[in-house]
Write a protein that holds these residues in place. Structure first.
Motif, short mmCIF file in Angstrom:
data_model
loop_
_atom_site.label_atom_id
_atom_site.label_comp_id
_atom_site.label_asym_id
_atom_site.label_seq_id
_atom_site.Cartn_x
_atom_site.Cartn_y
_atom_site.Cartn_z
N ARG A 9 1.45 -4.90 25.80
CA ARG A 9 2.70 -4.48 25.14
C ARG A 9 2.44 -3.33 24.18
N ALA A 10 1.35 -3.35 23.46
CA ALA A 10 1.04 -2.26 22.52
C ALA A 10 0.85 -0.94 23.25
N ALA A 31 0.83 -1.21 0.00
CA ALA A 31 0.00 0.00 0.00
C ALA A 31 0.86 1.26 0.00
N LEU A 32 1.96 1.23 0.76
CA LEU A 32 2.87 2.38 0.74
C LEU A 32 3.39 2.62 -0.67
N ALA A 33 3.82 1.52 -1.32
CA ALA A 33 4.36 1.66 -2.68
C ALA A 33 3.28 2.14 -3.65
N ASP A 34 2.06 1.62 -3.49
CA ASP A 34 0.97 2.03 -4.37
C ASP A 34 0.75 3.54 -4.35
N HIS A 35 0.99 4.17 -3.20
CA HIS A 35 0.67 5.58 -3.04
C HIS A 35 1.92 6.46 -2.90
N GLY A 36 3.07 5.89 -3.24
CA GLY A 36 4.29 6.69 -3.28
C GLY A 36 4.81 7.14 -1.94
N VAL A 37 4.54 6.39 -0.88
CA VAL A 37 5.04 6.72 0.45
C VAL A 37 6.30 5.92 0.73
N GLU A 38 7.37 6.58 1.10
CA GLU A 38 8.63 5.89 1.39
C GLU A 38 8.49 5.07 2.67
N ALA A 39 8.87 3.81 2.59
CA ALA A 39 8.79 2.94 3.76
C ALA A 39 9.65 3.47 4.91
N SER A 40 10.75 4.16 4.57
CA SER A 40 11.64 4.68 5.61
C SER A 40 11.00 5.79 6.42
N SER A 41 9.91 6.36 5.92
CA SER A 41 9.24 7.45 6.65
C SER A 41 8.26 6.92 7.70
N VAL A 42 8.04 5.63 7.71
CA VAL A 42 7.08 5.02 8.64
C VAL A 42 7.79 4.59 9.92
N ARG A 43 7.28 5.02 11.06
CA ARG A 43 7.80 4.57 12.34
C ARG A 43 7.23 3.19 12.65
N THR A 44 8.09 2.20 12.77
CA THR A 44 7.65 0.81 12.98
C THR A 44 8.18 0.28 14.30
N VAL A 45 7.30 -0.35 15.07
CA VAL A 45 7.69 -1.02 16.31
C VAL A 45 7.09 -2.42 16.29
N HIS A 46 7.73 -3.34 17.01
CA HIS A 46 7.24 -4.72 17.08
C HIS A 46 6.64 -4.99 18.44
N GLY A 47 5.38 -5.44 18.44
CA GLY A 47 4.72 -5.88 19.65
C GLY A 47 4.64 -7.39 19.70
N ASP A 48 3.73 -7.90 20.53
CA ASP A 48 3.58 -9.35 20.66
C ASP A 48 2.14 -9.80 20.41
N ASN A 101 -2.82 -6.31 14.52
CA ASN A 101 -3.97 -7.07 15.01
C ASN A 101 -4.81 -6.19 15.93
N ASP A 102 -5.99 -6.67 16.27
CA ASP A 102 -6.93 -5.86 17.02
C ASP A 102 -6.48 -5.60 18.46
N GLN A 103 -5.93 -6.61 19.11
CA GLN A 103 -5.56 -6.40 20.50
C GLN A 103 -4.44 -5.38 20.63
N SER A 104 -3.54 -5.35 19.65
CA SER A 104 -2.53 -4.29 19.63
C SER A 104 -3.21 -2.93 19.44
N ALA A 105 -4.18 -2.87 18.55
CA ALA A 105 -4.89 -1.61 18.31
C ALA A 105 -5.63 -1.14 19.56
N LEU A 106 -6.21 -2.08 20.31
CA LEU A 106 -6.89 -1.70 21.54
C LEU A 106 -5.90 -1.16 22.57
N GLY A 107 -4.71 -1.75 22.61
CA GLY A 107 -3.66 -1.23 23.49
C GLY A 107 -3.22 0.16 23.09
#
Length: 366
Positions: free
Chosen positions: A257-258, A235-252, A278-284
């Motif tokens: 944790r989220a 989706a990022l590529a489809d809309h010309g958004v650089e992946a490096s501009s996205v802040r990414t973190v890993h949960g469980d 996932n939804d539980q991360s979103a709820l966190g």
């Protein structure tokens, strides 16, 4: 002769009392909806009157099967209870629980739905379902013990290593849930994770015009998470958004944790959208944003993935990709039965569709 007991009634007795064939009695026991109501009522009345109970051992001997399907879920590590006991009155602890939020079973809401679907399908086919957990030091013992008691085994992804599954698959059919393992010789049932996440992220980026995005990923060894991350990247590529501009973190995949990850995500500024795997991360994340005094969706839009019931009752209600969790469980049991009936042939894969549900946390338009 108080100790004298009569022989237990048999299926022949039931058939004779109801005036039907043995095959009809069997259909009433296994697939009652397939039998006409009047006939079904006569058979069930005879069963009750005679006190007949189907013999699982007899069925197993006749068909060389146990009539049991196994479902192996990941083991759950219980979080220690750190709540202080304030008062003890008559041996009952009284606890100030106003600030305590616990999530001892990180993904049980998802597993509950899968389990319910598997149980329903097994029941409708006249089968029993054996459920076990497959992690920890006793994992190999648990897996082998379950495999020795069932006709086939459905396994959630990443619950059991491939070599152990390959060992089990030499004895009984194995179906992978939420993972496509055809390359390892297993039948599989999964959902279209990549397409679902790509569609949802495209709504956030393309329809809402958001460019400041954070992404809360799941465990790095989760096949579901890998596919969802691929859909997000597409989706990022489809809309010309650089992946490096996205802040990414890993949960469980867990809510606690989220919520803890919200602080690091906000450290360099508030993103306009937080997309969660996932939804539980979103709820966190919703919990963390509320604690930070931020409004959803006015300040930050939030999305999840799974479609668990909790997302329908959150505040605001959670936009998500709904996957048919119950259908996953049902399809896994059906796949095992199909493989028992037709053991030959290459591994089969079933991929179920998903749908995007736009709710208040990320509406159709801002």
């Amino acid at each position: 002769m108080a100790d004298q007991r009569t022989a237990p009634p048999t299926v022949y007795d039931v058939a004779s009392a109801a005036g039907v064939s043995i095959a009809t009695v069997s259909r009433v026991l296994r697939t009652p909806d397939a039998v006409r109501e009047g006939t079904r009522d006569r058979v069930q009345a005879a069963i009750r009157a005679l006190g007949y109970v189907p013999s699982g051992n007899a069925r197993a001997l006749a068909g060389r099967r146990t009539g049991v399907i196994g479902l192996l879920l990941p083991g759950f590590d219980v979080v220690a209870d750190e709540r202080p006991g304030l008062v003890t009155d008559g041996g009952v602890r009284v606890v100030d629980d106003r600030r305590h939020v616990t999530q001892p079973f990180a993904s049980n809401l998802y597993f509950d739905e899968v389990l319910r679907g598997a149980e329903t399908e097994a029941w409708q086919r006249g089968l029993a379902l054996m459920v076990a957990a497959g992690r920890g030091p006793s994992r190999d013992v648990v897996v082998n013990d379950v495999a020795g008691r069932v006709d086939g085994l459905a396994v959630l992804a990443q619950t059991v290593p491939d070599d152990l599954l390959e060992h089990v698959a030499r004895r009984i059919p194995v179906v992978m849930l939420a993972d496509d393992r055809r390359s390892h010789g297993f039948d599989s049932v999964s959902v279209d994770n990549a397409a679902g996440m790509r569609t949802l992220a495209s709504h956030v980026i393309g329809r809402l015009g958001v460019r400041s995005i954070a992404y809360v990923a799941g465990p790095i060894d989760s096949p579901d998470d890998l596919e969802r991350a691929a859909g997000f990247a597409a989706a990022l590529a489809d809309h010309g958004v650089e992946a490096s501009s996205v802040r990414t973190v890993h949960g469980d995949f867990g809510r606690v944790r989220a919520r803890e990850l919200v602080g690091p995500l906000l450290a360099d500024g508030v993103p306009r959208a937080i997309v969660c795997s996932n939804d539980q991360s979103a709820l966190g994340v919703l919990d963390g944003l509320l604690a930070a005094g931020l409004r959803v969706p006015e300040d930050v839009v939030v999305t999840g993935f799974d479609g668990i019931d909790a997302g329908r009752f959150s505040s605001p209600r959670l936009t998500t990709v709904h996957q048919p969790m119950g259908a996953l469980g049902r399809a896994a049991v059906a796949a095992i039965v199909d493989r028992l009936d037709s053991p030959a042939g290459p591994p089969r894969s079933m991929r179920l569709p998903v749908e995007v549900l736009l709710r208040e946390s990320c509406p159709p338009a801002l």
